[in-house]
Structures are given as structure tokens and as C-alpha cells.
Design a protein around this motif. Structure first.
Motif, PDB file in Angstrom:
ATOM      1  N   VAL A  72     -16.463   0.442 -36.245  1.00 12.55           N
ATOM      2  CA  VAL A  72     -15.430   1.224 -36.926  1.00 12.55           C
ATOM      3  C   VAL A  72     -15.232   0.642 -38.321  1.00 12.55           C
ATOM      4  CG1 VAL A  72     -12.979   1.845 -36.970  1.00 12.55           C
ATOM      5  CG2 VAL A  72     -14.260   1.978 -34.828  1.00 12.55           C
ATOM      6  N   ASN A  73     -15.453   1.458 -39.332  1.00 14.38           N
ATOM      7  CA  ASN A  73     -15.335   1.052 -40.732  1.00 14.38           C
ATOM      8  C   ASN A  73     -14.023   1.590 -41.288  1.00 14.38           C
ATOM      9  OD1 ASN A  73     -15.823   0.387 -43.462  1.00 14.38           O
ATOM     10  ND2 ASN A  73     -16.822   2.371 -43.800  1.00 14.38           N
ATOM     11  N   PRO A  74     -13.098   0.729 -41.745  1.00 15.25           N
ATOM     12  CA  PRO A  74     -11.782   1.203 -42.189  1.00 15.25           C
ATOM     13  C   PRO A  74     -11.830   2.117 -43.409  1.00 15.25           C
ATOM     14  CG  PRO A  74     -11.730  -1.156 -41.739  1.00 15.25           C
ATOM     15  CD  PRO A  74     -13.168  -0.749 -41.729  1.00 15.25           C
ATOM     16  N   THR A  75     -12.664   1.786 -44.407  1.00 17.83           N
ATOM     17  CA  THR A  75     -12.790   2.597 -45.619  1.00 17.83           C
ATOM     18  C   THR A  75     -13.864   1.988 -46.503  1.00 17.83           C
ATOM     19  OG1 THR A  75     -11.620   3.547 -47.527  1.00 17.83           O
ATOM     20  CG2 THR A  75     -11.023   1.298 -46.890  1.00 17.83           C
ATOM     21  N   ASN A  76     -14.409   2.809 -47.383  1.00 13.31           N
ATOM     22  CA  ASN A  76     -15.313   2.300 -48.418  1.00 13.31           C
ATOM     23  C   ASN A  76     -14.631   2.238 -49.774  1.00 13.31           C
ATOM     24  OD1 ASN A  76     -17.533   1.906 -46.732  1.00 13.31           O
ATOM     25  ND2 ASN A  76     -18.215   4.022 -46.945  1.00 13.31           N
ATOM     26  N   ALA A 117     -16.663   6.010 -37.549  1.00 14.07           N
ATOM     27  CA  ALA A 117     -17.235   5.284 -36.412  1.00 14.07           C
ATOM     28  C   ALA A 117     -18.734   5.534 -36.344  1.00 14.07           C
ATOM     29  CB  ALA A 117     -16.551   5.703 -35.103  1.00 14.07           C
ATOM     30  N   ASP A 118     -19.357   5.626 -37.520  1.00 16.50           N
ATOM     31  CA  ASP A 118     -20.787   5.931 -37.578  1.00 16.50           C
ATOM     32  C   ASP A 118     -21.629   4.881 -36.859  1.00 16.50           C
ATOM     33  OD1 ASP A 118     -23.199   7.038 -38.186  1.00 16.50           O
ATOM     34  OD2 ASP A 118     -23.196   6.450 -40.293  1.00 16.50           O
ATOM     35  N   TYR A 119     -21.198   3.615 -36.906  1.00 16.66           N
ATOM     36  CA  TYR A 119     -21.997   2.548 -36.299  1.00 16.66           C
ATOM     37  C   TYR A 119     -21.467   2.104 -34.941  1.00 16.66           C
ATOM     38  CZ  TYR A 119     -24.484   2.378 -40.682  1.00 16.66           C
ATOM     39  OH  TYR A 119     -25.255   2.719 -41.772  1.00 16.66           O
ATOM     40  N   ALA A 120     -20.605   2.914 -34.354  1.00 16.61           N
ATOM     41  CA  ALA A 120     -20.202   2.708 -32.956  1.00 16.61           C
ATOM     42  C   ALA A 120     -21.060   3.641 -32.117  1.00 16.61           C
ATOM     43  CB  ALA A 120     -18.720   3.004 -32.762  1.00 16.61           C
ATOM     44  N   ALA A 121     -22.056   3.089 -31.449  1.00 18.14           N
ATOM     45  CA  ALA A 121     -23.087   3.902 -30.802  1.00 18.14           C
ATOM     46  C   ALA A 121     -22.506   4.926 -29.836  1.00 18.14           C
ATOM     47  CB  ALA A 121     -24.085   2.992 -30.075  1.00 18.14           C
ATOM     48  N   ASN A 122     -21.509   4.547 -29.046  1.00 17.29           N
ATOM     49  CA  ASN A 122     -20.941   5.471 -28.071  1.00 17.29           C
ATOM     50  C   ASN A 122     -20.183   6.624 -28.722  1.00 17.29           C
ATOM     51  OD1 ASN A 122     -21.963   4.053 -25.957  1.00 17.29           O
ATOM     52  ND2 ASN A 122     -20.047   3.111 -25.328  1.00 17.29           N
TER      53      ASN A 122
END
Length: 294
Positions: A72-76, A117-122
Motif C-alpha cells: 500500500v503506497n500512501p501517495t507519490n 495498492a498496486d503492489y499488494a498482490a491480493n
């Protein structure tokens, strides 16, 4: 001696119970800070449930902007207040803020501050998946649309597909309504959000992801004062997945939530900041992905 120890234990247990009840009641009485819902079987590990039906559960009860969930990435966006925590234990939320014209709120080629959540596989989806997405939204001090200004939209939730594909589901404010857009349609979800500014609105999205006309999309809302979800959009027999996984191996869908401004630009490509509200802040909470059928 044994009687004294037993009495002390009973008294201590009663005190703990009373304290817990008092805290719970205090949280529950704040209409703008409703306590988190519980998910049956929640394991607390990486936001997953023990039975696997809930694929992602972002409650922010860690007090951190990624809810302590890997992927989960909070922001860029780089501004220090582009994403920040509000609330207290039991009612933690994430806030996203974007101010037009300020570089700290500009990321990924737009004025936006969005979690993903691009890098949260599920949390990813591909054709054939059937999913339920839920989230809570509060439009913080949201200024009303001025009819003298262009009706730009502010995205608050997206179901995206990687590889540059069109966005299959967007939820955004437009004028004084909350609408959803896909590649061909725009539909009202909340006709007039003004009575609900600074209050929590609940959304539920059920979708079957398909590249053929076998998919469906159902969106529900639960407005302040309502106790159940109400179906506001029901579209069946269409292609919901906008990508081309056969030619782009590894392509997938993912979720984003926050604030993404659709600002205007002048003839030289400069962002016009005088025809729209400069700052928008939105709170999000209880972002869930649930595998369907239940």
C-alpha cells in the motif's frame, strides 16, 4: 488469602470492562468519527482475513498512512500534508490534500495525492475475477461548485488497469454530485452531496471483470442516516476490463483512493487555478476488497 485475591481479580476485571465500554460508547457517539466496522475472521496480518474472503482490509488502525500493509503506497505527492493521519485509536483515518498550482501536490503528471495498492498482490484483479470493493469517504469542508466556473471533476476513487488502459471505474465529484464514469457512461451515485459535507458516505462496488460482454457492475451507497446499502447503479452484460492481457503479459487492475484534480489548462498548457477551488481534502477509511461470491 485466596478470598482476598479472588475479590481483587473480580474488581480489577470489572474496572477494565467498564473502562473499555466507556471508550467504545464515547467513540460511537461522534457522528463524524464512526468506529471501524469489524470483519469476521480478521487475522490482523497484512490486512487479510483468516478465511481468505477479504483480500485487503485497510483500517489505518496502525496509525500509519499505509496501514502497515506491504504494497500500500500512501501517495507519490511530495508535500508533507499530501497524505496524513487524522483521528485517534479506534477511529484513525487517512486524509489526502491537493492544492492546485503547488508543485508538492503534483505527481504522476497531474495534481493528485492518491494511495494505491498496486503492489499488494491480493488486491490486484484480472479478467475472470469477481470482486467487492468498499470504502468510506468524507468530503472535508468541500466547497460547493460555483456555476460561473467550469465543471471540472475531482476523482476520489479509481479502479485502474495497468499498461495505459482506459480507467474502467472512476468515482468523482462533478458539480455538486458524486458520479461514476467508465469508458462510455457517466451515472449519478449521489445527486447532491452538499447535505453530507463533513459526514461519512459509504460505497460498495460489486464487479465481475471480463473482456467480453459477460461482466457486470453494481454500485451501492449508504448515506448518513441510512442503515443499509442502496443499489444506485446496475449495469450487466458488458466488458468491464479495459486492458488486453493476451498481448500484455502481467497486466492487471488495482485500486486507488484519495484526491485527483481535473484542472483546466490554458493554450500554453499551463494549469488554470483561478476557475476552480484551489484546495480539496478528502478522508478515506475501511478500504476493503472482498472475493465474490460470498
Amino acid at each position: 488469602m485466596k478470598t482476598m485475591k479472588l475479590g481483587w481479580c473480580l474488581a480489577f476485571s470489572t474496572l477494565l470492562f467498564a473502562t473499555a465500554c466507556t471508550k467504545k460508547e464515547a467513540i460511537a457517539t461522534d457522528q463524524n468519527d464512526t468506529p471501524h466496522d469489524t470483519v469476521k475472521g480478521l487475522s490482523g496480518v497484512q490486512g487479510l482475513t483468516a478465511n481468505g474472503d477479504t483480500l485487503l482490509n485497510v483500517t489505518y488502525e496502525s496509525g500509519t498512512t499505509n496501514s502497515d500493509i506491504t504494497g500500500v503506497n500512501p501517495t507519490n505527492a511530495t508535500a508533507t500534508d499530501a497524505a496524513y493521519m487524522i483521528g485517534s485509536p479506534g477511529t484513525y483515518r487517512v486524509a489526502h490534500k491537493v492544492t492546485l498550482g503547488q508543485p508538492g501536490y503534483y505527481s504522476n503528471e497531474a495534481y493528485r495525492s492518491e494511495s494505491d495498492a498496486d503492489y499488494a498482490a491480493n488486491a490486484r484483479f484480472i479478467p475472470g475475477d469477481e470482486r467487492r470493493y468498499e470504502f468510506m469517504l468524507l468530503l472535508k469542508d468541500w466547497e460547493e461548485w460555483n456555476p460561473a466556473n467550469p465543471a471540472y471533476g475531482d476523482n476520489i476513487f479509481q479502479l485502474k488497469v495497468s499498461g495505459g488502459a482506459l480507467v474502467p471505474v472512476r468515482i468523482l465529484t462533478k458539480r455538486n454530485a458524486i458520479v461514476t464514469r467508465n469508458t462510455t457512461n457517466q451515472d449519478n451515485l449521489v445527486t447532491d452531496f452538499r447535505p453530507y459535507i463533513n459526514q461519512w458516505i459509504h460505497f460498495r462496488i460489486d464487479v465481475k471483470w471480463a473482456t467480453t460482454n459477460t461482466g457486470y457492475l453494481k454500485i451501492y451507497t449508504k448515506l448518513p442516516g441510512q442503515t443499509t446499502y442502496n443499489l444506485v447503479l446496475d449495469r450487466a452484460n458488458y466488458a468491464t476490463y479495459t486492458g488486453t492481457p493476451d498481448t500484455l503479459p502481467g497486466q492487471h487492475g488495482y485500486i486507488k483512493w484519495g484526491v485527483y484534480r481535473e484542472a483546466g489548462k490554458d493554450a500554453n498548457g499551463n494549469v488554470i487555478t483561478s476557475d476552480n477551488v484551489l484546495t480539496r481534502i478528502a478522508y478515506h477509511d475501511n478500504i476493503r476488497i472482498i472475493q465474490l461470491p460470498l
